[in-house]
Design a protein around this motif. Structure first.
Motif, PDB file in Angstrom:
ATOM      1  N   HIS A  74       0.868  -1.180   0.000  1.00 29.35           N
ATOM      2  CA  HIS A  74       0.000   0.000   0.000  1.00 29.35           C
ATOM      3  C   HIS A  74       0.898   1.220   0.000  1.00 29.35           C
ATOM      4  N   ALA A  75       0.699   2.113  -0.960  1.00 28.94           N
ATOM      5  CA  ALA A  75       1.515   3.316  -1.060  1.00 28.94           C
ATOM      6  C   ALA A  75       0.636   4.551  -1.031  1.00 28.94           C
ATOM      7  N   GLU A  97       3.039  10.648   4.369  1.00 32.56           N
ATOM      8  CA  GLU A  97       4.231  11.114   5.068  1.00 32.56           C
ATOM      9  C   GLU A  97       4.720  12.467   4.540  1.00 32.56           C
ATOM     10  N   ARG A  98       4.329  12.781   3.302  1.00 36.49           N
ATOM     11  CA  ARG A  98       4.736  14.070   2.713  1.00 36.49           C
ATOM     12  C   ARG A  98       4.275  15.240   3.573  1.00 36.49           C
ATOM     13  N   TYR A  99       3.113  15.063   4.224  1.00 35.08           N
ATOM     14  CA  TYR A  99       2.521  16.171   4.964  1.00 35.08           C
ATOM     15  C   TYR A  99       2.886  16.160   6.448  1.00 35.08           C
ATOM     16  N   ASP A 100       3.820  15.289   6.845  1.00 32.18           N
ATOM     17  CA  ASP A 100       4.189  15.211   8.253  1.00 32.18           C
ATOM     18  C   ASP A 100       4.697  16.551   8.797  1.00 32.18           C
ATOM     19  N   VAL A 102       4.283   1.945   2.097  1.00 35.02           N
ATOM     20  CA  VAL A 102       5.337   2.764   1.492  1.00 35.02           C
ATOM     21  C   VAL A 102       4.848   4.206   1.378  1.00 35.02           C
ATOM     22  N   ALA A 103       5.610   5.136   1.909  1.00 38.38           N
ATOM     23  CA  ALA A 103       5.273   6.554   1.816  1.00 38.38           C
ATOM     24  C   ALA A 103       5.822   7.104   0.506  1.00 38.38           C
ATOM     25  N   MET A 104       5.080   6.871  -0.547  1.00 33.04           N
ATOM     26  CA  MET A 104       5.561   7.210  -1.888  1.00 33.04           C
ATOM     27  C   MET A 104       4.366   7.277  -2.824  1.00 33.04           C
ATOM     28  N   ASP A 105       4.531   7.971  -3.927  1.00 35.39           N
ATOM     29  CA  ASP A 105       3.508   7.952  -4.963  1.00 35.39           C
ATOM     30  C   ASP A 105       3.227   6.509  -5.365  1.00 35.39           C
ATOM     31  N   PRO A 106       1.952   6.092  -5.459  1.00 39.17           N
ATOM     32  CA  PRO A 106       1.641   4.692  -5.748  1.00 39.17           C
ATOM     33  C   PRO A 106       2.282   4.161  -7.030  1.00 39.17           C
ATOM     34  N   VAL A 107       2.275   4.943  -8.093  1.00 41.92           N
ATOM     35  CA  VAL A 107       2.874   4.476  -9.346  1.00 41.92           C
ATOM     36  C   VAL A 107       4.363   4.241  -9.162  1.00 41.92           C
ATOM     37  N   LYS A 108       5.056   5.224  -8.589  1.00 41.52           N
ATOM     38  CA  LYS A 108       6.498   5.084  -8.386  1.00 41.52           C
ATOM     39  C   LYS A 108       6.818   3.905  -7.480  1.00 41.52           C
ATOM     40  N   ALA A 109       6.012   3.736  -6.427  1.00 46.99           N
ATOM     41  CA  ALA A 109       6.255   2.634  -5.487  1.00 46.99           C
ATOM     42  C   ALA A 109       6.116   1.284  -6.177  1.00 46.99           C
ATOM     43  N   LEU A 110       5.078   1.114  -6.976  1.00 51.50           N
ATOM     44  CA  LEU A 110       4.857  -0.176  -7.632  1.00 51.50           C
ATOM     45  C   LEU A 110       5.871  -0.419  -8.748  1.00 51.50           C
ATOM     46  N   VAL A 111       6.305   0.641  -9.419  1.00 54.25           N
ATOM     47  CA  VAL A 111       7.367   0.487 -10.415  1.00 54.25           C
ATOM     48  C   VAL A 111       8.640  -0.012  -9.737  1.00 54.25           C
TER      49      VAL A 111
END
Length: 292
Positions: free
Chosen positions: A37-38, A42-45, A87-96
């Motif tokens: 799950h991405a 966390e970006r807004y912490d 994963v604290a990341m954009d979903p597309v980037k994380a899955l790539v």
């Protein structure tokens, strides 16, 4: 090194369908399953006080989603090794990134409402255009998702005679105990113009050439060859109506990151009545005339 099947989950109904399908896929191939799950929480912490309830709730909800998925899929496929990650990341980037060491990445076809459910969501489309491993989009009708037809359909064009998609399709058919239906679409106008490789007279030769390279080692897989007059998009979408999986290929962009997704790729990813496997190939740059 054993490469897992990776599935992206987001808590939506299409996401859960994709997770269930991915568990079955991993079990068929004897591979572990990784649930991811991405999100950007966390970006807004830095903008949310550390004592804020919203900050804690976002993290807890993400962890609970993955834990629920792990439990659900372990029960669905006893004996399957299931791991999860938030994963604290954009979903597309994380899955790539996950796909760089994966057998395949599985996502759902997400949408809201009757029309939107026909269309591939932004995560699925972004992943399909960038992944370095096969991308499996779980979509279509229940009977197609659950393997009722025992048919894997492979789209064969002039541009993918040596494609990795062909070997992938053979392995899928073998794992499912299904027949492999290799489909090539041709046009009457092309035949009249002398393009024998795409006319009716050259269709069987093209299919034989494509399949002979991947068939050794898969002699147990029954193979059906179909050469059909019509546009590749219409022919493949029709074949997908009675398939458990549709396999198509896509080439790397010349000198660029990502895949060259043509009209056929977009059509099947958005509208096929069965799950779709998009398999990248790395051995040849794109050229004019490809239907991939």
């Amino acid at each position: 090194m054993v490469h897992p099947v990776v599935v992206g989950v987001d808590g939506s109904d299409p996401g859960w369908r994709a997770a269930d399908w991915a568990a079955d896929e991993a079990a068929r191939h004897g591979l572990p399953l990784r649930v991811v799950h991405a999100s950007w929480w966390e970006r807004y912490d830095t903008f949310i006080p550390s004592t804020s309830v919203d900050r804690a709730e976002a993290r807890i909800a993400a962890a609970d989603l993955v834990a629920s998925a792990e439990q659900r899929l372990s029960l669905r496929q006893p004996g399957l090794t299931v791991t999860g990650a938030v994963v604290a990341m954009d979903p597309v980037k994380a899955l790539v990134e996950e796909g760089r060491s994966a057998h395949a990445v599985v996502v759902g076809s997400r949408g809201l409402g009757t029309l939107a459910e026909m269309l591939l969501g932004s995560v699925g489309l972004g992943l399909a255009g960038q992944a370095t491993c096969p991308v499996l989009v779980v979509r279509g009708r229940e009977e197609n998702e659950t393997g009722r037809f025992r048919r894997v359909v492979l789209g064969v064009s002039r541009g993918n005679v040596d494609s990795h998609a062909i070997g992938f399709a053979f392995r899928e058919a073998a794992a499912r105990g299904a027949e492999l239906v290799a489909v090539h679409a041709w046009r009457r106008s092309e035949e009249r113009s002398g393009a024998a490789a795409t006319g009716e007279s050259g269709a069987e030769t093209l299919l034989d050439s494509a399949l002979s390279r991947a068939a050794p080692g898969h002699e147990q897989v029954p193979v059906v060859r179909e050469s059909v007059e019509g546009s590749p998009r219409h022919v493949l979408l029709k074949a997908a109506e009675s398939a458990d999986l549709l396999v198509v290929g896509a080439r790397r962009r010349r000198g660029l990151f990502g895949l060259e997704l043509g009209l056929v790729n977009h059509a099947v990813l958005h509208h096929a009545m069965c799950p779709v496997a998009l398999v990248p190939r790395n051995d040849e740059p794109p050229h004019a005339g490809s239907t991939e």
